[in-house]
Design an enzyme around this catalytic site. Structure first.
Site, PDB file in Angstrom:
ATOM      1  CB  ALA A  67     -53.376  24.828 -13.522  1.00  0.00           C
ATOM      2  CD  GLU A 109     -58.758  30.647 -13.786  1.00  0.00           C
ATOM      3  OE1 GLU A 109     -58.039  29.724 -13.848  1.00  0.00           O
ATOM      4  OE2 GLU A 109     -58.259  31.706 -13.945  1.00  0.00           O
ATOM      5  CD  GLU A 129     -55.428  30.771  -9.576  1.00  0.00           C
ATOM      6  OE1 GLU A 129     -55.635  31.224  -8.529  1.00  0.00           O
ATOM      7  OE2 GLU A 129     -55.884  30.225 -10.396  1.00  0.00           O
TER       8      GLU A 129
HETATM    9  N1  T1G Z   1     -51.666  19.426  -9.492  1.00  0.00           N
HETATM   10  C1  T1G Z   1     -51.220  18.227  -9.298  1.00  0.00           C
HETATM   11  N2  T1G Z   1     -51.198  17.694  -8.303  1.00  0.00           N
HETATM   12  C2  T1G Z   1     -51.559  18.400  -7.187  1.00  0.00           C
HETATM   13  C3  T1G Z   1     -52.118  19.610  -7.146  1.00  0.00           C
HETATM   14  C4  T1G Z   1     -52.073  20.259  -8.386  1.00  0.00           C
HETATM   15  N3  T1G Z   1     -52.757  21.499  -8.784  1.00  0.00           N
HETATM   16  N4  T1G Z   1     -52.664  19.970  -6.028  1.00  0.00           N
HETATM   17  C5  T1G Z   1     -52.384  18.705  -5.049  1.00  0.00           C
HETATM   18  N5  T1G Z   1     -51.797  17.766  -5.848  1.00  0.00           N
HETATM   19  C6  T1G Z   1     -51.160  16.700  -5.411  1.00  0.00           C
HETATM   20  C7  T1G Z   1     -50.082  16.496  -4.464  1.00  0.00           C
HETATM   21  O1  T1G Z   1     -48.938  16.854  -4.772  1.00  0.00           O
HETATM   22  C8  T1G Z   1     -50.452  15.513  -3.551  1.00  0.00           C
HETATM   23  O2  T1G Z   1     -49.738  14.347  -4.503  1.00  0.00           O
HETATM   24  C9  T1G Z   1     -51.896  14.955  -3.802  1.00  0.00           C
HETATM   25  O3  T1G Z   1     -52.522  15.939  -4.683  1.00  0.00           O
HETATM   26  C10 T1G Z   1     -52.749  15.311  -2.551  1.00  0.00           C
HETATM   27  O4  T1G Z   1     -52.412  16.742  -2.083  1.00  0.00           O
HETATM   28  C11 T1G Z   1     -54.487  28.676 -14.641  1.00  0.00           C
HETATM   29  C12 T1G Z   1     -52.386  29.055 -12.588  1.00  0.00           C
HETATM   30  C13 T1G Z   1     -56.081  20.564  -3.466  1.00  0.00           C
HETATM   31  C14 T1G Z   1     -56.400  21.326  -1.117  1.00  0.00           C
HETATM   32  O5  T1G Z   1     -52.544  25.646  -5.767  1.00  0.00           O
HETATM   33  O6  T1G Z   1     -53.930  23.216  -2.072  1.00  0.00           O
HETATM   34  O7  T1G Z   1     -55.118  26.644 -11.240  1.00  0.00           O
HETATM   35  O8  T1G Z   1     -48.243  13.771  -2.772  1.00  0.00           O
HETATM   36  O9  T1G Z   1     -51.365  16.083  -0.015  1.00  0.00           O
HETATM   37  O10 T1G Z   1     -54.102  18.059   2.136  1.00  0.00           O
HETATM   38  O11 T1G Z   1     -55.318  29.802 -12.893  1.00  0.00           O
HETATM   39  O12 T1G Z   1     -53.278  19.839  -2.509  1.00  0.00           O
HETATM   40  O13 T1G Z   1     -50.243  12.316  -3.140  1.00  0.00           O
HETATM   41  O14 T1G Z   1     -48.474  12.467  -4.932  1.00  0.00           O
HETATM   42  O15 T1G Z   1     -51.942  18.459  -0.454  1.00  0.00           O
HETATM   43  O16 T1G Z   1     -56.110  17.246   0.919  1.00  0.00           O
HETATM   44  C15 T1G Z   1     -54.037  26.208  -8.332  1.00  0.00           C
HETATM   45  C16 T1G Z   1     -52.846  23.234  -4.831  1.00  0.00           C
HETATM   46  C17 T1G Z   1     -53.174  25.896  -9.254  1.00  0.00           C
HETATM   47  C18 T1G Z   1     -54.024  23.618  -5.419  1.00  0.00           C
HETATM   48  C19 T1G Z   1     -55.421  18.887  -1.333  1.00  0.00           C
HETATM   49  N6  T1G Z   1     -54.215  25.179  -7.396  1.00  0.00           N
HETATM   50  N7  T1G Z   1     -53.296  21.967  -3.937  1.00  0.00           N
HETATM   51  O17 T1G Z   1     -55.028  19.169   0.029  1.00  0.00           O
HETATM   52  O18 T1G Z   1     -53.771  16.648   0.064  1.00  0.00           O
HETATM   53  S1  T1G Z   1     -52.545  27.163 -10.346  1.00  0.00           S
HETATM   54  C20 T1G Z   1     -53.331  25.066  -6.252  1.00  0.00           C
HETATM   55  C21 T1G Z   1     -53.947  22.145  -2.548  1.00  0.00           C
HETATM   56  C22 T1G Z   1     -53.883  27.424 -11.477  1.00  0.00           C
HETATM   57  C23 T1G Z   1     -54.923  28.797 -13.403  1.00  0.00           C
HETATM   58  C24 T1G Z   1     -53.665  28.241 -12.424  1.00  0.00           C
HETATM   59  C25 T1G Z   1     -54.083  21.056  -2.159  1.00  0.00           C
HETATM   60  C26 T1G Z   1     -55.493  20.520  -1.915  1.00  0.00           C
HETATM   61  P1  T1G Z   1     -49.072  12.913  -3.636  1.00  0.00           P
HETATM   62  P2  T1G Z   1     -52.316  16.939  -0.517  1.00  0.00           P
HETATM   63  P3  T1G Z   1     -54.779  17.879   0.758  1.00  0.00           P
END
Ligand code: T1G
Length: 683
Positions: A67, A109, A129
């Site tokens: 998300a 998902e 999550e």
């Molecule tokens: N949304 C928006 N921006 C995101 C993002 C996200 N989910 N994940 C990362 N970014 C941005 C981050 O802020 C950074 O931005 C850039 O991407 C690179 O990230 C309904 C509730 C994907 C493994 O929890 O674990 O889905 O600083 O520096 O080391 O069930 O980011 O460049 O402007 O960390 O290569 C679930 C969280 C959401 C993923 C990449 N997803 N992200 O790591 O780069 S909840 C997460 C990560 C959900 C549903 C629900 C990592 C990464 P900027 P980075 P990286």
């Protein structure tokens, strides 16, 4: 499609294969444009007479990573993710997800709602999550237990771990794993489905949850591991309760619980922590980092060998310097021992460990540092020792070498002023054990150049550390706050709180360890000796006098089997009435009347000590942002992540409440102990 959807999600035709491409930098998060684009694309291709099979693929560095965190906190907009995934699953034509990078959360998902999944062998999937205080909100709990089985699904959902697709091969996650050429191979896979006439969708949502899984047996472990976090326990309850339900009933219940967690303070704290970490890595300066390949490390004690291990693990080459051959042998041995430990614990292969150790050299000759790009000293904490050492480095190191100190407290400006190139001097403050602890404070001294700061931060990234930029002051950001926190704890001991009460109150609140158990572990004499270099402040009765009392009684901590606790043969801490007696006598001699102190007061005072000092650091410009302080406390001092950090706690209370509480503490204990701190920085 509107314009934004058109660029976020595009359609191409390759014979009978419809290619749906998500292109939404940086990580293809499921923004409204992506969600709407996916639904539009599926509907168009489903209706397209020529298309027989649909592929969902991504441009850029990864398949959908979840998300869109940027949309959290804003009112949700249609189409909602559960409807999007259900629409994909309902598609009458087979849909294939083509996975690479990290397919996380909502991204996984989407993949689970597709009828086939193919992947490149390095791809990882996960439902992280819980790390944001949430549970999957778009069928992740439901489809994962149907496809992977309850055991694997529970493990993934409650831990939030990323798992390699190869490790999940036997659980039926993927239909093919490729070594290379993902796009080409995915299209070939799609064409083969067409050739074999396999054109009916296989819907995970229509499967049953198989296996006679013992849910109750799994629960205790999940609750224990959650350590106060709600989301993993809610995830368990959702999965257990819905295992026999239809996918639509199960998803409805999952969504209901997801929405409750969405509003929770824990989730706000965890999302804050994620954003704070990303923000901490950003610099307001625009300087290109220098290349760092060879690193000199001076001092092979616990700290130096830990730092060396961290560098070697990240493929740097290391030159270790010690004073004598014997000490050098000891240091090299400790580093090799760290790698042997990693192999023994299954953290790395023997080959990988050997490759790292092959990059290690040692010498007692400083000349061998001449070609190092970066030198870090981790020697005894004495300013004169460090000044002498920096003078030597000034002589032997190449002109653009970065000269770093790992000092925890000393004045880096004073050290830098003694050499000819103060702009090359920077603090790189690691936390012990340096090969394990995530935090590094990068300390910018008065004259440190922007390029040197940018290089140190970049090195931190390569070491996979969480680096935070701070300025020079006694103890920098982390230890300065830690001192203030420790002081308050010490005063409460004299006022009548017991050792056990304090540790229980703080761990009960969520700290990883009780502050007094920490003192026993690290040795009470260490801090005491450092503090004793200066006279104890007269006006401050609480100032670490409880610790001094323990040291005077020979109770130095675990190493003498007695400190704030007494340690039995089994190494377990026990309360010792002698400690209470010693503290009572000390309080009496200082004229402090003891009283009963409850857990709430302990936590409040400890937390407000941190908040007050944090605000002072911000005011003095030692940190760039309040959230940087939270990052430091989450990664260096065991602050519970689901509480966001001390400054997040302050922001939850609001500036008016914080100002009032600080004023109350000041009235009670005086301005010297609780100086006026400006809450303006809280915004
Ligand atoms: N949304 C928006 N921006 C995101 C993002 C996200 N989910 N994940 C990362 N970014 C941005 C981050 O802020 C950074 O931005 C850039 O991407 C690179 O990230 C309904 C509730 C994907 C493994 O929890 O674990 O889905 O600083 O520096 O080391 O069930 O980011 O460049 O402007 O960390 O290569 C679930 C969280 C959401 C993923 C990449 N997803 N992200 O790591 O780069 S909840 C997460 C990560 C959900 C549903 C629900 C990592 C990464 P900027 P980075 P990286």
């Amino acid at each position: 499609m509107n314009n934004e959807n058109q660029t976020a999600v595009t359609i191409e035709h390759r014979n009978h294969v419809g290619l749906v491409t998500v292109n939404y930098a940086p990580v293809n998060a499921l923004s409204q444009a992506v969600r709407a684009g996916l639904v539009d694309a599926i509907e168009q291709l489903e209706a397209d007479f020529n298309t027989k099979v649909i592929v969902i693929r991504c441009e850029g560095r990864t398949f959908i990573a979840g998300a869109d965190i940027k949309e959290f906190g804003k009112p949700p907009t249609a189409p909602f993710l559960p409807d999007v995934v259900n629409r994909i699953e309902a598609c009458e034509k087979p849909v294939i997800a083509s996975l690479f990078g990290t397919s996380l959360g909502g991204g996984f998902e989407v993949a689970l709602a597709c009828h086939y999944r193919v992947a490149i062998n390095s791809a990882k999937v996960g439902l992280p999550e819980v790390n944001l205080g949430l549970i999957p909100g778009a069928g992740g709990t439901q489809r994962s237990m149907r496809l992977l089985g309850p055991k694997q699904a529970l493990d993934m959902v409650t831990s939030g771990k990323h798992v390699g697709v190869t490790a999940l091969k036997d659980s039926g996650l993927t239909d093919a794993i490729f070594e290379k050429d993902l796009d080409k191979n995915t299209i070939a896979f799609a064409e083969q489905l067409i050739a074999e006439g396999k054109l009916t969708p296989r819907r995970v949502g229509e499967m049953n949850v198989l296996g006679d899984f013992d849910w109750q047996a799994a629960k205790a472990g999940i609750v224990k591991k959650a350590r106060g976090k709600d989301a993993p326990v809610v995830a368990f309850d959702v999965m257990e309760k819905t295992q026999a339900m239809s996918i639509s009933d199960g998803m409805a219940y999952e969504r209901e619980q997801f929405l409750i967690l969405r509003k929770s303070e824990q989730s706000a704290a965890l999302i804050h922590a994620f954003g704070a970490e990303k923000a901490a890595s950003k610099l307001s300066i625009d300087a290109k980092p220098l290349d760092v390949v060879k690193v000199g490390i001076i001092g092979g004690g616990n700290m130096g060998s830990g730092i060396a291990t961290a560098f070697l693990s990240s493929k740097f080459s290391v030159q270790l310097i010690e004073q004598t051959e014997e000490a050098l042998e000891g240091g090299l041995g400790r580093i090799k021992g760290n790698f042997a430990g990693n192999v023994k614990r299954g953290r790395m292969s023997q080959q990988a460990a050997d490759d790292c150790v092959a990059q290690l050299n040692g010498s007692i000759d400083y000349q061998t540092l001449a070609d190092c790009d970066l030198v870090i000293e981790a020697v005894f904490e004495d300013i004169d020792v460090k000044k002498t050492l920096f003078a030597k480095l000034d002589d032997v190191c190449k002109a653009d070498a970065i000269l770093a100190t790992n000092t925890s407290y000393l004045d880096i400006d004073e050290i830098a002023a003694t050499i000819s190139r103060p702009q090359q001097v920077v603090g790189m403050h690691f936390f012990s054990p340096a090969n394990i602890m995530k935090l590094m404070e990068v300390v910018k001294a008065d004259k440190t150049s922007d390029q040197v700061v940018a290089t140190a931060m970049n090195v931190g990234k390569k070491l996979k550390k969480v680096s935070v930029l701070v300025g020079v002051c006694f103890g920098f950001a982390g230890n300065r706050m830690y001192t203030r926190y420790g002081r308050e704890i010490q005063q409460m001991l004299l006022e009548g709180a017991t050792v056990e009460q304090i540790d229980k109150a703080m761990t009960g609140w969520g700290m990883a360890m009780g502050p007094l158990a920490v003192q026993d572990l690290s040795g009470i004499d260490i801090g005491h000796n450092a503090r004793s270099a200066q006279p104890f402040p007269e006006h401050d009765q609480g100032y670490f006098r409880a610790a001094a009392t323990m040291v005077e009684a020979g109770r130095l901590g675990r190493k003498t089997q007695a400190g704030f606790y007494t340690y039995g043969e089994d190494g377990k801490p026990q309360n010792d009435p002698q400690v209470e007696e010693l503290l009572r006598a000390k309080a009496k001699s200082l004229g402090i009347t003891q009283r009963k102190i409850d857990a709430e007061e302990i936590v409040d005072r400890a937390l407000f000590a941190l908040i007050s000092e944090g605000l002072a650091l911000m005011e003095a410009g030692i940190v760039q942002r309040l959230s940087d302080i939270d990052v430091i406390w989450l990664h260096g001092y065991g602050f519970p992540r689901h509480k966001g950090g001390p400054m997040f706690q302050a922001q939850q209370l609001g500036d008016v409440n914080v100002a009032n509480s600080l004023a109350d503490l000041q009235n009670q204990f005086g301005e010297d102990i609780w100086p006026i701190t400006d809450t303006d920085a809280m915004g």
